[in-house]
Design an enzyme around this catalytic site. Structure first.
Site, short mmCIF file in Angstrom:
data_model
loop_
_atom_site.label_atom_id
_atom_site.label_comp_id
_atom_site.label_asym_id
_atom_site.label_seq_id
_atom_site.Cartn_x
_atom_site.Cartn_y
_atom_site.Cartn_z
N ASP A 34 0.84 -1.20 0.00
CA ASP A 34 0.00 0.00 0.00
C ASP A 34 0.87 1.25 0.00
OD1 ASP A 34 -2.10 -1.63 0.08
OD2 ASP A 34 -2.83 -1.06 2.08
N ASP A 38 0.97 4.28 -2.60
CA ASP A 38 0.68 5.65 -2.19
C ASP A 38 1.78 6.61 -2.61
OD1 ASP A 38 -1.64 4.82 -1.12
OD2 ASP A 38 -0.93 4.76 0.97
N LYS A 116 -27.71 -13.18 -13.61
CA LYS A 116 -28.28 -11.85 -13.75
C LYS A 116 -27.93 -11.10 -12.47
CE LYS A 116 -32.46 -9.42 -15.10
NZ LYS A 116 -32.67 -8.46 -14.03
N ARG A 137 -28.91 3.80 -17.68
CA ARG A 137 -29.89 3.41 -18.68
C ARG A 137 -30.97 4.49 -18.86
NH1 ARG A 137 -33.07 -2.15 -18.76
NH2 ARG A 137 -34.17 -1.32 -16.97
N GLU A 173 -23.22 -4.00 -15.41
CA GLU A 173 -23.94 -3.73 -14.18
C GLU A 173 -22.97 -3.18 -13.13
OE1 GLU A 173 -26.86 -4.55 -15.10
OE2 GLU A 173 -28.10 -4.50 -13.29
N CYS A 414 -40.77 -1.16 29.98
CA CYS A 414 -41.09 -0.29 31.11
C CYS A 414 -41.82 -1.00 32.24
CB CYS A 414 -41.91 0.90 30.62
SG CYS A 414 -43.57 0.42 30.11
N CYS A 434 -43.60 4.88 27.66
CA CYS A 434 -42.67 3.74 27.56
C CYS A 434 -41.49 4.09 26.66
CB CYS A 434 -43.43 2.54 27.01
SG CYS A 434 -42.38 1.16 26.56
S1 IVH Z 1 -27.88 -8.81 -20.94
C1 IVH Z 1 -31.04 -6.29 -23.80
N1 IVH Z 1 -26.85 -9.91 -18.87
O1 IVH Z 1 -30.85 -6.78 -16.26
C2 IVH Z 1 -30.44 -6.37 -22.50
N2 IVH Z 1 -28.31 -8.09 -18.50
O2 IVH Z 1 -33.74 -6.72 -16.46
C3 IVH Z 1 -29.36 -7.40 -22.49
N3 IVH Z 1 -28.58 -7.47 -16.15
O3 IVH Z 1 -30.97 -4.05 -18.40
C4 IVH Z 1 -28.72 -7.33 -21.20
N4 IVH Z 1 -27.22 -8.98 -15.35
O4 IVH Z 1 -29.05 -4.15 -16.68
C5 IVH Z 1 -27.67 -8.96 -19.29
N5 IVH Z 1 -25.80 -10.98 -17.13
C6 IVH Z 1 -26.61 -10.03 -17.56
C7 IVH Z 1 -27.26 -9.14 -16.68
C8 IVH Z 1 -28.11 -8.18 -17.19
C9 IVH Z 1 -28.02 -7.97 -15.05
C10 IVH Z 1 -29.53 -6.34 -16.15
C11 IVH Z 1 -29.34 -5.39 -17.27
C12 IVH Z 1 -30.66 -5.31 -17.97
C13 IVH Z 1 -31.58 -5.78 -16.90
C14 IVH Z 1 -32.88 -6.29 -17.46
#
Ligand code: IVH
Length: 711
Positions: A34, A38, A116, A137, A173, A414, A434
């Site tokens: 670190d 720094d 997802k 978005r 994401e 109480c 209370c």
């Molecule tokens: S593919 C056309 N892959 O979920 C959109 N989306 O509910 C194709 N998301 O807007 C996106 N994990 O922000 C994709 N592995 C993943 C994802 C993912 C989270 C989000 C994304 C999207 C939303 C839709």
């Protein structure tokens, strides 16, 4: 040092620092101390101070954030940022895959399956290898330019290697890891700041901060999951794209699978259902995407989502654990709530060690006993719940639980004798003074939906009461700054004072709260059964707080017999009172203002000089409509899909304009406000012939309402 030498040094240090950054954040094996980091960082900072003309916005020194900004610029997406259609069962997923087979006329459609991530979607734009801007978005067409905030995210490269294409848009994401989220909430709790409900809310809240230095202190992460605009390079599949960007040091999703049959897809979705629970961040589904770009293009998209992707949503996770004990919490209204103290288990990514048991009836109905093995579940944002007992695992030592017996008939806070009001399932503490009740009333008073007094969190509220500084919420206005600053949040042995800065912050926000609109004040008073919506309806029908005490409307409501409708009562009908306000609310409001507590509240407000006023006063919709046609008056809106601002904000703005907002589409719905990703509600509204509007139309409607009608 010459300019040329400085440029060389800056370049060398920047490359070296970014390399270490990548090793640390992306590859997880940093090879520098670190301290050395720094020192290098400071050398670069000094050089940039001396030669400001050489300082790039993508210098590693910018990762700590910059000057606060006034607001975010809007930026249009080159390609719309779509949502994904959800499926909730293997049958629906089967339909999706078979549809792909049909549309592509192919037996083996190659798809990619990946977690997802439950975060916030952001598009990163790299121009000639430099991070040029980052956009949320938004409504799918345009979003907020949050570049400064995104630069602070450790694993987002600010510069790509030389072979990067002319233009590269990476979508992904932004999220927070569970562990770091928990630590963030804990420190906020200690500082008296409101905590976040879940990692996604914390992420969204962080990205909205206008001060990137604050963002830099929050533990955000990024994972790429899709592509946008690409110039100077072509890719043939999702896999090619991932290969390309991971080569540039951009973090990609993992695990990921490629399958080309329905059985393969179903197998992976089941496998991920288990694996995802061990991931260090929240996931709420599996995304299935057609791998080939050519196939994607031929499938195309609907107005809200591509036809080449689907999200399989997993049901909330249930875990087995043991109830070690049952304890009692005394709430704001004096209700004694039994809480199961559990052997800690990891459920949907967070450790659960307590779950509510609601009341005695619930304990009896589920036959919950101390020592029982139970299934617990954390559904969405709700507090964990005990789903059911596993009686087959019950040992001899399990003990039945009776609230009254457990507390020997006395309030655990109480020691007043508890009672069960007639027709009520819960035990209550009768003592208005209370301490547990006071602390919880204060918590509601300062909460976000009430007066939103930043700085007074659970701990501060409890300590204020415990140390005898205040007894009720309105006393907050009379605590001195000095007293607040000296408030001991720790113990007698190891004191920890609140401090002058936080005390000042509390006093400033309190001063602002004095002018908060009536509905927030009504909610803040914590009248039983009067929630947010009821408070709003009360402020639509009453102009001032004092009117609630002698209200004709409420008196008439009280006289309604079961089964008698407000619409059929000649006195009440013209007010078109919403469902949230009925005889129970009217009676509770009446009881409150007649109680010593309510009288005291009114008196104290008078002394402090507060007389809350309604900001949505519109008691007689029909009269107003005739006078000045407001398209919102008496109309019910349902909101669905993703919109450009938080739903709560849109809801409030509809209400301020005189409309009502309901959660589900029915015959009584007048407008469906549909954002990105509207699903079943949109279908239902269309089938019922309900008018569907977008945000633009809502804004137009709002613009037609003159400010006079808002009064
Ligand atoms: S593919 C056309 N892959 O979920 C959109 N989306 O509910 C194709 N998301 O807007 C996106 N994990 O922000 C994709 N592995 C993943 C994802 C993912 C989270 C989000 C994304 C999207 C939303 C839709």
């Amino acid at each position: 040092m010459t300019l040329i030498e400085a440029r060389e040094d800056i370049q060398r240090l920047s490359i070296e620092l970014e390399r270490h950054n990548r090793l640390y954040y992306v590859e997880g094996n940093s090879d520098i101390s670190d301290r050395d980091y720094d020192v290098m960082f400071r050398s670069l900072e000094l050089l940039e101070e001396r030669f400001p003309e050489l300082a790039s916005p993508n210098s590693p020194t910018r990762r700590v954030g910059g000057e606060p900004i006034e607001g975010f610029e809007q930026r249009e997406h080159f390609l719309r940022m779509l949502s994904i259609d959800d499926v909730f069962s293997e049958e629906e997923l089967t339909d999706v895959y078979q549809r792909l087979q049909r549309l592509l006329n192919l037996n083996n459609v190659k798809v990619v399956i990946e977690p997802k991530i439950d975060g916030v979607a952001v598009a990163l734009h790299y121009q000639r290898g430099e991070l040029a801007f980052a956009v949320t978005r938004g409504d799918g067409v345009a979003g907020d330019d949050i570049t400064e905030n995104v630069r602070t995210i450790g694993n987002v490269p600010l510069r790509l290697p030389d072979e990067a294409p002319e233009w590269l848009e990476v979508r992904g994401e932004v999220f927070m890891r569970n562990e770091l989220f928990a630590a963030l909430n804990q420190s906020r709790e200690e500082e008296g700041l409101p905590t976040f409900k879940n990692p996604r809310n914390a992420t969204a809240g962080t990205l909205k901060l206008l001060n990137s230095r604050e963002v830099a202190k929050r533990p955000l992460d990024f994972i790429a999951h899709g592509m946008g605009r690409l110039d100077g390079v072509s890719v043939e599949s999702v896999l090619d794209f991932q290969h390309l960007i991971s080569g540039f040091g951009i973090p990609i999703n993992s695990p990921i699978w490629v399958r080309d049959s329905l059985s393969g897809v179903l197998e992976v979705v089941r496998e991920l259902g288990v694996k995802r629970l061990d991931l260090p961040y929240e996931t709420d589904g599996a995304v299935i995407k057609v791998a080939s770009r050519e196939h994607q293009q031929s499938l195309g998209e609907t107005s809200r989502a591509p036809r080449w992707a689907a999200a399989f949503k997993y049901p909330p996770e249930q875990k087995e654990t043991v109830i070690r004990d049952i304890t009692i919490q005394v709430g704001r209204t004096g209700v004694l709530t039994p809480v199961a103290e559990l052997d800690p288990v990891l459920v949907s990514g967070t450790t659960v060690s307590r779950a509510t048991l609601h009341n005695q009836d619930e304990i009896d109905r589920k036959d919950v006993r101390i020592g029982d093995a139970v299934l617990v579940e954390k559904a969405g944002e709700i507090i964990p719940a005990v789903v059911k007992v596993l009686p087959e695992k019950r040992g001899d030592g399990s003990q039945k639980y009776d609230i009254h017996e457990a507390v020997s008939g006395k309030c655990p806070s109480c020691a007043s004798e508890i009672f069960r009001p007639k027709g009520f399932v819960a035990w209550k503490c009768p003592n208005p003074g209370c301490p547990a009740k006071s602390a919880n009333r204060i918590k509601q008073f300062v909460s976000r939906k009430a007066l939103d007094v930043e700085g007074v969190g659970n701990i501060v509220a409890e300590k204020l009461v415990e140390r005898g500084l205040i007894h009720e919420a309105l006393d907050l206005f009379s605590v001195g700054m000095e007293e607040l600053a000296q408030l001991n949040l720790g113990t007698e042995e190891s004191p920890r004072v609140l401090g002058a800065k936080k005390a000042e912050n509390i006093v400033t926000t309190l001063a602002r709260a004095k002018t908060a609109p009536l509905n927030r004040w009504i909610y803040a008073l914590g009248i039983p059964q009067v929630g947010e919506s009821a408070a709003r309806e009360l402020s639509r029908t009453h102009e001032r707080l004092s009117q609630l005490k002698r209200s004709e409307i409420l008196e008439e409501l009280k006289t309604l017999k079961t089964g008698e409708r407000k619409e059929d009562n000649p006195l009440l009908a013209p007010y078109q009172i919403a469902g949230e306000v009925g005889p129970t609310v009217a009676r509770n409001v009446g009881l409150f203002f007649e109680s010593p507590e309510g009288e005291r509240a009114l008196r104290r407000l008078g002394e402090i000089g507060i007389n809350p006023a309604s900001d949505n006063y519109a008691p007689l919709p029909a009269v107003i409509a005739a006078d000045n046609p407001n398209p919102f008056t008496g109309k019910t809106f349902v909101i669905t899909g993703t919109l450009s601002s938080p739903r709560s904000q849109i809801k409030e703005s509809i209400q301020v304009h005189g409309g009502k907002v309901s959660g589900s589409v029915s015959q009584n719905t007048d407008f469906l406000l549909a954002g990105e990703g509207s699903g079943s509600k949109l279908d239902k509204a269309e089938s019922l012939g309900i008018k569907v509007i977008g945000e633009d139309e809502l804004e137009e409607m709002q613009a037609t309402v003159g400010s006079a009608t808002l009064k």
